[in-house]
Scaffold this motif. Sequence first.
Motif, PDB file in Angstrom:
ATOM      1  N   SER A  22     -16.360   8.228 -19.865  1.00 53.58           N
ATOM      2  CA  SER A  22     -17.468   9.078 -19.433  1.00 53.58           C
ATOM      3  C   SER A  22     -17.100  10.549 -19.608  1.00 53.58           C
ATOM      4  CB  SER A  22     -17.854   8.773 -17.986  1.00 53.58           C
ATOM      5  OG  SER A  22     -16.882   9.303 -17.100  1.00 53.58           O
ATOM      6  N   LEU A  23     -15.899  10.932 -19.183  1.00 55.18           N
ATOM      7  CA  LEU A  23     -15.530  12.339 -19.325  1.00 55.18           C
ATOM      8  C   LEU A  23     -15.390  12.709 -20.798  1.00 55.18           C
ATOM      9  CD1 LEU A  23     -14.836  14.910 -17.690  1.00 55.18           C
ATOM     10  CD2 LEU A  23     -12.472  14.452 -18.302  1.00 55.18           C
ATOM     11  N   THR A  24     -14.824  11.790 -21.557  1.00 52.95           N
ATOM     12  CA  THR A  24     -14.608  12.075 -22.971  1.00 52.95           C
ATOM     13  C   THR A  24     -15.934  12.316 -23.691  1.00 52.95           C
ATOM     14  OG1 THR A  24     -12.648  10.750 -22.847  1.00 52.95           O
ATOM     15  CG2 THR A  24     -13.464  11.200 -25.022  1.00 52.95           C
ATOM     16  N   LYS A  25     -16.952  11.552 -23.302  1.00 56.10           N
ATOM     17  CA  LYS A  25     -18.264  11.785 -23.920  1.00 56.10           C
ATOM     18  C   LYS A  25     -18.763  13.193 -23.611  1.00 56.10           C
ATOM     19  CE  LYS A  25     -19.757   7.209 -24.936  1.00 56.10           C
ATOM     20  NZ  LYS A  25     -19.324   6.179 -23.930  1.00 56.10           N
ATOM     21  N   ILE A  26     -18.579  13.611 -22.349  1.00 59.57           N
ATOM     22  CA  ILE A  26     -19.017  14.966 -21.977  1.00 59.57           C
ATOM     23  C   ILE A  26     -18.237  15.997 -22.797  1.00 59.57           C
ATOM     24  CG2 ILE A  26     -19.102  16.678 -20.113  1.00 59.57           C
ATOM     25  CD1 ILE A  26     -19.309  14.359 -18.133  1.00 59.57           C
ATOM     26  N   LEU A  27     -16.914  15.828 -22.837  1.00 54.89           N
ATOM     27  CA  LEU A  27     -16.083  16.804 -23.551  1.00 54.89           C
ATOM     28  C   LEU A  27     -16.429  16.842 -25.035  1.00 54.89           C
ATOM     29  CD1 LEU A  27     -12.574  16.232 -21.882  1.00 54.89           C
ATOM     30  CD2 LEU A  27     -14.250  18.002 -21.372  1.00 54.89           C
ATOM     31  N   LEU A  28     -16.650  15.651 -25.611  1.00 56.77           N
ATOM     32  CA  LEU A  28     -16.983  15.613 -27.043  1.00 56.77           C
ATOM     33  C   LEU A  28     -18.303  16.332 -27.321  1.00 56.77           C
ATOM     34  CD1 LEU A  28     -15.940  12.059 -28.316  1.00 56.77           C
ATOM     35  CD2 LEU A  28     -15.041  14.242 -29.106  1.00 56.77           C
ATOM     36  N   SER A  29     -19.286  16.146 -26.440  1.00 59.01           N
ATOM     37  CA  SER A  29     -20.557  16.806 -26.744  1.00 59.01           C
ATOM     38  C   SER A  29     -20.425  18.321 -26.571  1.00 59.01           C
ATOM     39  CB  SER A  29     -21.700  16.220 -25.922  1.00 59.01           C
ATOM     40  OG  SER A  29     -21.515  16.531 -24.570  1.00 59.01           O
ATOM     41  N   SER A  35      -9.714  27.455 -17.189  1.00 55.28           N
ATOM     42  CA  SER A  35      -8.886  28.128 -18.178  1.00 55.28           C
ATOM     43  C   SER A  35      -9.740  28.506 -19.388  1.00 55.28           C
ATOM     44  CB  SER A  35      -7.766  27.190 -18.605  1.00 55.28           C
ATOM     45  OG  SER A  35      -7.334  27.496 -19.895  1.00 55.28           O
ATOM     46  N   THR A  36      -9.288  29.489 -20.143  1.00 50.81           N
ATOM     47  CA  THR A  36     -10.059  29.915 -21.314  1.00 50.81           C
ATOM     48  C   THR A  36      -9.821  28.995 -22.513  1.00 50.81           C
ATOM     49  OG1 THR A  36      -8.248  31.398 -21.776  1.00 50.81           O
ATOM     50  CG2 THR A  36     -10.204  32.366 -20.774  1.00 50.81           C
ATOM     51  N   SER A  37      -8.759  28.176 -22.476  1.00 54.53           N
ATOM     52  CA  SER A  37      -8.476  27.312 -23.613  1.00 54.53           C
ATOM     53  C   SER A  37      -9.452  26.142 -23.651  1.00 54.53           C
ATOM     54  CB  SER A  37      -7.041  26.791 -23.500  1.00 54.53           C
ATOM     55  OG  SER A  37      -6.944  25.558 -24.182  1.00 54.53           O
ATOM     56  N   PHE A  38     -10.028  25.880 -24.824  1.00 56.56           N
ATOM     57  CA  PHE A  38     -11.027  24.817 -24.869  1.00 56.56           C
ATOM     58  C   PHE A  38     -10.415  23.432 -24.715  1.00 56.56           C
ATOM     59  CE2 PHE A  38     -10.036  25.215 -29.430  1.00 56.56           C
ATOM     60  CZ  PHE A  38      -9.939  23.888 -29.822  1.00 56.56           C
ATOM     61  N   ARG A  39      -9.109  23.333 -24.795  1.00 58.22           N
ATOM     62  CA  ARG A  39      -8.474  22.029 -24.588  1.00 58.22           C
ATOM     63  C   ARG A  39      -8.005  21.820 -23.154  1.00 58.22           C
ATOM     64  NH1 ARG A  39      -6.745  22.689 -30.020  1.00 58.22           N
ATOM     65  NH2 ARG A  39      -7.435  20.941 -31.299  1.00 58.22           N
ATOM     66  N   ALA A  40      -8.181  22.827 -22.286  1.00 55.30           N
ATOM     67  CA  ALA A  40      -7.599  22.746 -20.941  1.00 55.30           C
ATOM     68  C   ALA A  40      -8.093  21.522 -20.173  1.00 55.30           C
ATOM     69  CB  ALA A  40      -7.884  24.025 -20.161  1.00 55.30           C
ATOM     70  N   THR A  61      -4.703   8.065 -22.324  1.00 53.41           N
ATOM     71  CA  THR A  61      -5.702   9.123 -22.488  1.00 53.41           C
ATOM     72  C   THR A  61      -5.583   9.682 -23.898  1.00 53.41           C
ATOM     73  OG1 THR A  61      -4.056  10.618 -21.605  1.00 53.41           O
ATOM     74  CG2 THR A  61      -5.760   9.883 -20.083  1.00 53.41           C
ATOM     75  N   PRO A  62      -6.113   8.962 -24.883  1.00 52.15           N
ATOM     76  CA  PRO A  62      -5.988   9.436 -26.263  1.00 52.15           C
ATOM     77  C   PRO A  62      -6.529  10.859 -26.420  1.00 52.15           C
ATOM     78  CG  PRO A  62      -6.971   7.250 -26.215  1.00 52.15           C
ATOM     79  CD  PRO A  62      -6.876   7.708 -24.797  1.00 52.15           C
ATOM     80  N   SER A  63      -5.980  11.583 -27.368  1.00 44.80           N
ATOM     81  CA  SER A  63      -6.502  12.917 -27.670  1.00 44.80           C
ATOM     82  C   SER A  63      -7.936  12.751 -28.158  1.00 44.80           C
ATOM     83  CB  SER A  63      -5.659  13.556 -28.764  1.00 44.80           C
ATOM     84  OG  SER A  63      -5.756  12.781 -29.944  1.00 44.80           O
ATOM     85  N   LEU A  64      -8.743  13.776 -27.980  1.00 45.45           N
ATOM     86  CA  LEU A  64     -10.131  13.671 -28.431  1.00 45.45           C
ATOM     87  C   LEU A  64     -10.191  13.428 -29.930  1.00 45.45           C
ATOM     88  CD1 LEU A  64     -12.300  16.244 -26.475  1.00 45.45           C
ATOM     89  CD2 LEU A  64     -11.742  13.893 -25.952  1.00 45.45           C
ATOM     90  N   GLU A  65      -9.240  13.995 -30.675  1.00 46.70           N
ATOM     91  CA  GLU A  65      -9.214  13.795 -32.120  1.00 46.70           C
ATOM     92  C   GLU A  65      -9.060  12.316 -32.453  1.00 46.70           C
ATOM     93  OE1 GLU A  65      -7.699  16.262 -30.609  1.00 46.70           O
ATOM     94  OE2 GLU A  65      -8.167  18.113 -31.699  1.00 46.70           O
ATOM     95  N   SER A  66      -8.085  11.667 -31.810  1.00 47.50           N
ATOM     96  CA  SER A  66      -7.834  10.264 -32.123  1.00 47.50           C
ATOM     97  C   SER A  66      -8.980   9.380 -31.633  1.00 47.50           C
ATOM     98  CB  SER A  66      -6.523   9.799 -31.488  1.00 47.50           C
ATOM     99  OG  SER A  66      -5.458  10.538 -32.033  1.00 47.50           O
ATOM    100  N   TYR A  67      -9.478   9.705 -30.450  1.00 46.16           N
ATOM    101  CA  TYR A  67     -10.569   8.910 -29.892  1.00 46.16           C
ATOM    102  C   TYR A  67     -11.782   8.978 -30.821  1.00 46.16           C
ATOM    103  CZ  TYR A  67     -13.893   7.185 -26.413  1.00 46.16           C
ATOM    104  OH  TYR A  67     -14.842   6.466 -25.743  1.00 46.16           O
ATOM    105  N   LEU A  73     -14.707  16.391 -13.790  1.00 47.09           N
ATOM    106  CA  LEU A  73     -13.387  15.889 -14.145  1.00 47.09           C
ATOM    107  C   LEU A  73     -12.802  15.043 -13.017  1.00 47.09           C
ATOM    108  CD1 LEU A  73     -10.826  17.857 -16.132  1.00 47.09           C
ATOM    109  CD2 LEU A  73     -10.005  16.659 -14.132  1.00 47.09           C
ATOM    110  N   TYR A  74     -12.945  15.531 -11.788  1.00 47.24           N
ATOM    111  CA  TYR A  74     -12.426  14.758 -10.660  1.00 47.24           C
ATOM    112  C   TYR A  74     -13.268  13.498 -10.435  1.00 47.24           C
ATOM    113  CZ  TYR A  74      -9.522  18.838  -9.632  1.00 47.24           C
ATOM    114  OH  TYR A  74      -8.612  19.857  -9.706  1.00 47.24           O
TER     115      TYR A  74
END
Length: 727
Positions: free
Chosen positions: A616-623, A565-570, A357-363, A605-606
Amino acid sequence: MHIIRVALDIPIDTLFDYLLPGASTQIIGTRVQVPFGKKLVVGVVIEIAANSSVPLSKLKAATHVFSDIPPLSIASLDLLRFCSNYYHRPLGEVVMSIFPSRLRNVKPFIQKPNTISWFRLTNAGRIANTSPAAIRGIIRCRLLTLLNKSDVIKDSEVKKLGLNAFKILEEFITLGWVEKIPNILISPVTISLEPTLTLEQELVFNTVSAEINRFNTWLLHGITGSGKTEIYLRLISLQLLQGKQTLVLIPEISLTPQLEGIFRKRFPTSILINLHSRLNASERTNGWLQAQEGKAEIILGTRLAVFTPLPKLGLIIVDEEQDSSFKQQDGLCYSARDMAIFRAKYTNVPIILGSATPSLESYYNAINGRYRMLRLSSRAVTNAALPTVRCIDIRTIKVKEGLSETLITSLEKCLSLKQQSLVFINRRGYAPVLMCKSCAWMATCQRCTSRLVVHLREKKLRCHYCGHEELIGHACPKCGDQDIAPFGYGTQRVETALTEFFPNARILRIDHDSTRKKNIWGGMLKDIQEQRVDILVGTQILAKGHDFPNLALVGILNSDASLYSTSFRAAEHLFAQLIQVAGRAGRSDIAGEVLIQTRFPDHPLYCALHQNNYDSLTKILLSEREMACFPPFTYQALLRAEATQISTALDFLKNAAATAIPFKYVEIFDPVPAQMTRFKGMERAHLLTQSTSRKKLQEFLALWYKKIQMLPARNVRWLIDVDPLEF
Ligand code: ADP
Ligand code: ZN
Ligand code: ZN
């Protein structure tokens, strides 16, 4: 006489000038002992200067030049300088932080000779009846077993067998059963052909090995169990053949024993050293020196190891690159992964970032072509498949002591099939809250913005942030009611419940509390691997990297807490964590199943987890990140401040903001209290700056840092955290 500029571990961003009597060659990078105030301290020579801003008559002379170890190389100094500039920390502090404590000492370090002796059975030994069954004495047996099963053994392995082992070895040598062999006769490294690579692995291996001698950042995105380790091993052997060193960075010490075991088994005659914080001072110093002298061939370590001098560096591997433990959260807030990439580029060697599960930065860097993506999309072991993931909707199903009936039935089934299961709950202790039923009072820490965790067995309340402890009282301190009770679940409570449900099962709890003692973790791993455990209960310690072939079921409790959670990385972190935990199941020919207890079974997420769809989730998170202007679409830095009063910290930040020169493309936000405002008795606040350009942000920070240093900062501790992970 020369003037030298010396880096000292002093929290002032400057080098210090001293006189150096006598001629000197190769003085740069050398440790020197110098007077500072009333003390003698150790520093490193960074430059030779033609003149000094201090009058010559006032310059003091260095009192000793150390020649106990080689000087730091220009490459090392360049890395440290880059680190100091990028993270805006004094060079002296950065330089001195890389040395093991023994080398920061004002006394010279006396190196013990570090030669290895090798032994093997002779033909006579083989012919003589040396089968362990015919031999008396436990150490004798063990030594013979070891000799019989390995071509050669090293003295360190003999030492591990027991106090007497060397005496017995001498005895065997006298009998002519064992001989000591010189190093040159040790068979050189060969590329192991076992196991046969899968087609996917072969493609990955060939792609990287075609460019093994030049810089590339490879993102190895391989699902759990896809055999990333095997790729590492093959690439390491290529570098061993060329006489080069490999640096392997891993997240936490929990992973070390298993990975170390795998490496030692594959490369029994290579020199592998370990660098992590649980080693004692002399172990660390010796390992560090072997690395610096180019003798250590494989360097396995946690984040600090990224700074180890490695004259023959040929390859860097960062396993589980997304792990937040690669980022230091205090003092010098560096990211070991990012430093490793700089280092690989500087040295022109490849770096592999491995993850399921690469970090979004690396992905994001990989899909943009800055990194090169390598994929492993199926499990390496024949017949092993990713586990099926199912949500248990706990709004509709009965739950007893935190465990749903569905999960209990599945655990029962595993037990009857003699398969292992794992119950994951990322919270240690018995219960996260102690609460009064009549007035809703909750036990909180006086020194932190946190609740005290109930540790029922010790009858204590504990703060997991500052370590504060107190006894559990009998009544509510607010209303006097005696009806105070633990609320919610932690690992200990789940363990207790499981013991009640399954009195005959062998249950092992693995968390920070149960593994605190040194070396206990290795034994626990062995118990799991050798099937002396039926049900594991644990926190994230269990999530990463481990290979438990007989594990069929994973139950996940309480993960909903992180969804909002309030953290945007949660969300990113939760997803990574659940993929990791889920990945422990079904790693051999036993089919795996993952059950998630949740109130939100339809959460994206689930769903992504159920479909095992990282992309698929990463695309959602990135946008989402793009819309909110968060990393990786922007670069951030925090100015952090702490003081005993929040107003002091906030005032300091306001003053700092006022000195900032407005910069095009750089945004400065208002100072705010940190999410966890109170921490270890200090009040914390921060100020966020961000930019779409890393370069602009850096230029801004460099100027601003100089201004902040000149501000009065009485009773305030501050630092700049570049690319922060926590807010
Ligand atoms: P990852 O690190 O990607 O999660 P591992 O490297 O732990 O996966 O590999 C999972 C399992 O697959 C290990 O037991 C390993 O020994 C095995 N394995 C790896 N490569 C192969 C292969 N080519 N053939 C058979 N088994 C393999
Ligand atoms: Zn009360
Ligand atoms: Zn506390």
